[in-house]
Design a protein around this motif. Structure first.
Motif, PDB file in Angstrom:
ATOM      1  N   PRO A 132      41.902 -12.015   4.571  1.00 38.00           N
ATOM      2  CA  PRO A 132      41.925 -13.163   3.660  1.00 38.00           C
ATOM      3  C   PRO A 132      40.553 -13.803   3.449  1.00 38.00           C
ATOM      4  N   ALA A 133      39.660 -13.691   4.430  1.00 37.19           N
ATOM      5  CA  ALA A 133      38.323 -14.273   4.297  1.00 37.19           C
ATOM      6  C   ALA A 133      37.504 -13.545   3.235  1.00 37.19           C
ATOM      7  N   ALA A 134      37.850 -12.318   2.914  1.00 39.94           N
ATOM      8  CA  ALA A 134      37.110 -11.540   1.927  1.00 39.94           C
ATOM      9  C   ALA A 134      37.553 -11.842   0.494  1.00 39.94           C
ATOM     10  N   GLN A 135      38.627 -12.584   0.311  1.00 39.75           N
ATOM     11  CA  GLN A 135      39.176 -12.830  -1.020  1.00 39.75           C
ATOM     12  C   GLN A 135      38.173 -13.506  -1.955  1.00 39.75           C
ATOM     13  N   ASN A 136      37.442 -14.511  -1.470  1.00 41.22           N
ATOM     14  CA  ASN A 136      36.463 -15.195  -2.320  1.00 41.22           C
ATOM     15  C   ASN A 136      35.362 -14.245  -2.765  1.00 41.22           C
ATOM     16  N   GLY A 137      34.908 -13.391  -1.873  1.00 44.13           N
ATOM     17  CA  GLY A 137      33.877 -12.419  -2.220  1.00 44.13           C
ATOM     18  C   GLY A 137      34.364 -11.429  -3.258  1.00 44.13           C
ATOM     19  N   LEU A 138      35.600 -10.974  -3.118  1.00 42.49           N
ATOM     20  CA  LEU A 138      36.161 -10.043  -4.092  1.00 42.49           C
ATOM     21  C   LEU A 138      36.341 -10.711  -5.450  1.00 42.49           C
ATOM     22  N   ASP A 139      36.747 -11.987  -5.444  1.00 38.91           N
ATOM     23  CA  ASP A 139      36.885 -12.709  -6.712  1.00 38.91           C
ATOM     24  C   ASP A 139      35.536 -12.859  -7.409  1.00 38.91           C
ATOM     25  N   ARG A 140      34.481 -13.149  -6.630  1.00 43.60           N
ATOM     26  CA  ARG A 140      33.135 -13.259  -7.217  1.00 43.60           C
ATOM     27  C   ARG A 140      32.674 -11.921  -7.776  1.00 43.60           C
ATOM     28  N   LEU A 141      32.943 -10.841  -7.032  1.00 43.07           N
ATOM     29  CA  LEU A 141      32.575  -9.508  -7.494  1.00 43.07           C
ATOM     30  C   LEU A 141      33.319  -9.162  -8.779  1.00 43.07           C
ATOM     31  N   LYS A 142      34.595  -9.531  -8.859  1.00 48.80           N
ATOM     32  CA  LYS A 142      35.394  -9.257 -10.049  1.00 48.80           C
ATOM     33  C   LYS A 142      34.829 -10.004 -11.263  1.00 48.80           C
ATOM     34  N   GLU A 143      34.473 -11.277 -11.079  1.00 47.36           N
ATOM     35  CA  GLU A 143      33.900 -12.075 -12.168  1.00 47.36           C
ATOM     36  C   GLU A 143      32.563 -11.489 -12.631  1.00 47.36           C
ATOM     37  N   GLU A 144      31.728 -11.130 -11.668  1.00 48.72           N
ATOM     38  CA  GLU A 144      30.412 -10.571 -11.975  1.00 48.72           C
ATOM     39  C   GLU A 144      30.546  -9.257 -12.732  1.00 48.72           C
ATOM     40  N   THR A 145      31.444  -8.406 -12.274  1.00 50.00           N
ATOM     41  CA  THR A 145      31.664  -7.105 -12.905  1.00 50.00           C
ATOM     42  C   THR A 145      32.214  -7.268 -14.314  1.00 50.00           C
ATOM     43  N   ALA A 146      33.174  -8.163 -14.488  1.00 50.78           N
ATOM     44  CA  ALA A 146      33.749  -8.400 -15.819  1.00 50.78           C
ATOM     45  C   ALA A 146      32.688  -8.927 -16.776  1.00 50.78           C
ATOM     46  N   ALA A 147      31.819  -9.808 -16.303  1.00 48.43           N
ATOM     47  CA  ALA A 147      30.747 -10.341 -17.159  1.00 48.43           C
ATOM     48  C   ALA A 147      29.794  -9.227 -17.570  1.00 48.43           C
ATOM     49  N   GLU A 148      29.476  -8.326 -16.644  1.00 48.60           N
ATOM     50  CA  GLU A 148      28.600  -7.197 -16.967  1.00 48.60           C
ATOM     51  C   GLU A 148      29.232  -6.282 -18.015  1.00 48.60           C
ATOM     52  N   LEU A 149      30.552  -6.219 -18.023  1.00 45.94           N
ATOM     53  CA  LEU A 149      31.264  -5.372 -18.983  1.00 45.94           C
ATOM     54  C   LEU A 149      31.545  -6.095 -20.298  1.00 45.94           C
ATOM     55  N   GLY A 150      31.098  -7.353 -20.398  1.00 45.81           N
ATOM     56  CA  GLY A 150      31.267  -8.106 -21.638  1.00 45.81           C
ATOM     57  C   GLY A 150      32.561  -8.886 -21.732  1.00 45.81           C
ATOM     58  N   LEU A 151      33.282  -9.022 -20.640  1.00 45.30           N
ATOM     59  CA  LEU A 151      34.531  -9.793 -20.632  1.00 45.30           C
ATOM     60  C   LEU A 151      34.210 -11.192 -20.094  1.00 45.30           C
ATOM     61  N   LYS A 152      34.041 -12.130 -20.979  1.00 43.49           N
ATOM     62  CA  LYS A 152      33.661 -13.491 -20.589  1.00 43.49           C
ATOM     63  C   LYS A 152      34.868 -14.261 -20.066  1.00 43.49           C
ATOM     64  N   ASP A 153      34.631 -15.159 -19.115  1.00 49.28           N
ATOM     65  CA  ASP A 153      35.649 -16.036 -18.529  1.00 49.28           C
ATOM     66  C   ASP A 153      36.878 -15.239 -18.089  1.00 49.28           C
ATOM     67  N   TYR A 154      36.631 -14.152 -17.366  1.00 47.46           N
ATOM     68  CA  TYR A 154      37.699 -13.248 -16.931  1.00 47.46           C
ATOM     69  C   TYR A 154      38.720 -13.944 -16.044  1.00 47.46           C
ATOM     70  N   LYS A 155      38.243 -14.871 -15.210  1.00 49.41           N
ATOM     71  CA  LYS A 155      39.135 -15.556 -14.279  1.00 49.41           C
ATOM     72  C   LYS A 155      40.231 -16.341 -15.005  1.00 49.41           C
ATOM     73  N   ASN A 156      39.878 -16.987 -16.108  1.00 46.55           N
ATOM     74  CA  ASN A 156      40.828 -17.825 -16.840  1.00 46.55           C
ATOM     75  C   ASN A 156      41.492 -17.101 -18.005  1.00 46.55           C
ATOM     76  N   THR A 157      41.170 -15.830 -18.201  1.00 50.33           N
ATOM     77  CA  THR A 157      41.759 -15.056 -19.289  1.00 50.33           C
ATOM     78  C   THR A 157      43.128 -14.535 -18.865  1.00 50.33           C
ATOM     79  N   TYR A 158      44.095 -14.621 -19.761  1.00 54.40           N
ATOM     80  CA  TYR A 158      45.419 -14.047 -19.505  1.00 54.40           C
ATOM     81  C   TYR A 158      45.276 -12.530 -19.513  1.00 54.40           C
ATOM     82  N   LYS A 159      45.510 -11.902 -18.369  1.00 52.42           N
ATOM     83  CA  LYS A 159      45.271 -10.462 -18.227  1.00 52.42           C
ATOM     84  C   LYS A 159      46.209  -9.624 -19.097  1.00 52.42           C
ATOM     85  N   GLY A 160      47.346 -10.169 -19.469  1.00 53.08           N
ATOM     86  CA  GLY A 160      48.261  -9.452 -20.344  1.00 53.08           C
ATOM     87  C   GLY A 160      47.717  -9.304 -21.756  1.00 53.08           C
ATOM     88  N   ALA A 161      46.746 -10.145 -22.120  1.00 58.93           N
ATOM     89  CA  ALA A 161      46.137 -10.064 -23.443  1.00 58.93           C
ATOM     90  C   ALA A 161      45.059  -8.987 -23.496  1.00 58.93           C
TER      91      ALA A 161
END
Length: 86
Positions: free
Chosen positions: A10-39
């Motif tokens: 569970p302590a790694a969850q914040n790091g994984l969330d940061r990595l996910k946000e960083e990766t999505a931004a690099e791929l051009g997906l802005k505000d990935y955390k607040n985006t509805y993933k079904g869209a």
């Protein structure tokens, strides 16, 4: 194998969330955390996860100095075949 969605560490969850946000931004997906993933398309969501795994593997290979792994055309290949008898 457990089917729970509880993280192994569970302590790694914040790091994984940061990595996910960083990766999505690099791929051009802005505000990935607040985006509805079904869209998003499954390809976009899969691309984020795939690039995350690639980054984690790269990080580990760098950390271990690529002692027994050799990079070939962007893929990692074992230097020694463990199934081959000496």
């Amino acid at each position: 194998m457990s089917r729970t969605r509880k993280p192994v560490n569970p302590a790694a969850q914040n790091g994984l969330d940061r990595l996910k946000e960083e990766t999505a931004a690099e791929l051009g997906l802005k505000d990935y955390k607040n985006t509805y993933k079904g869209a998003l398309t499954s390809a976009d969501n899969g691309r984020v996860g795939g690039h995350m795994v690639r980054k984690m593997i790269q990080s580990r290979e760098t950390q271990f100095g690529q002692g027994s792994v050799q990079a070939t055309n962007g893929t990692a290949t074992a230097v020694h075949d463990v199934n081959q008898k000496p």
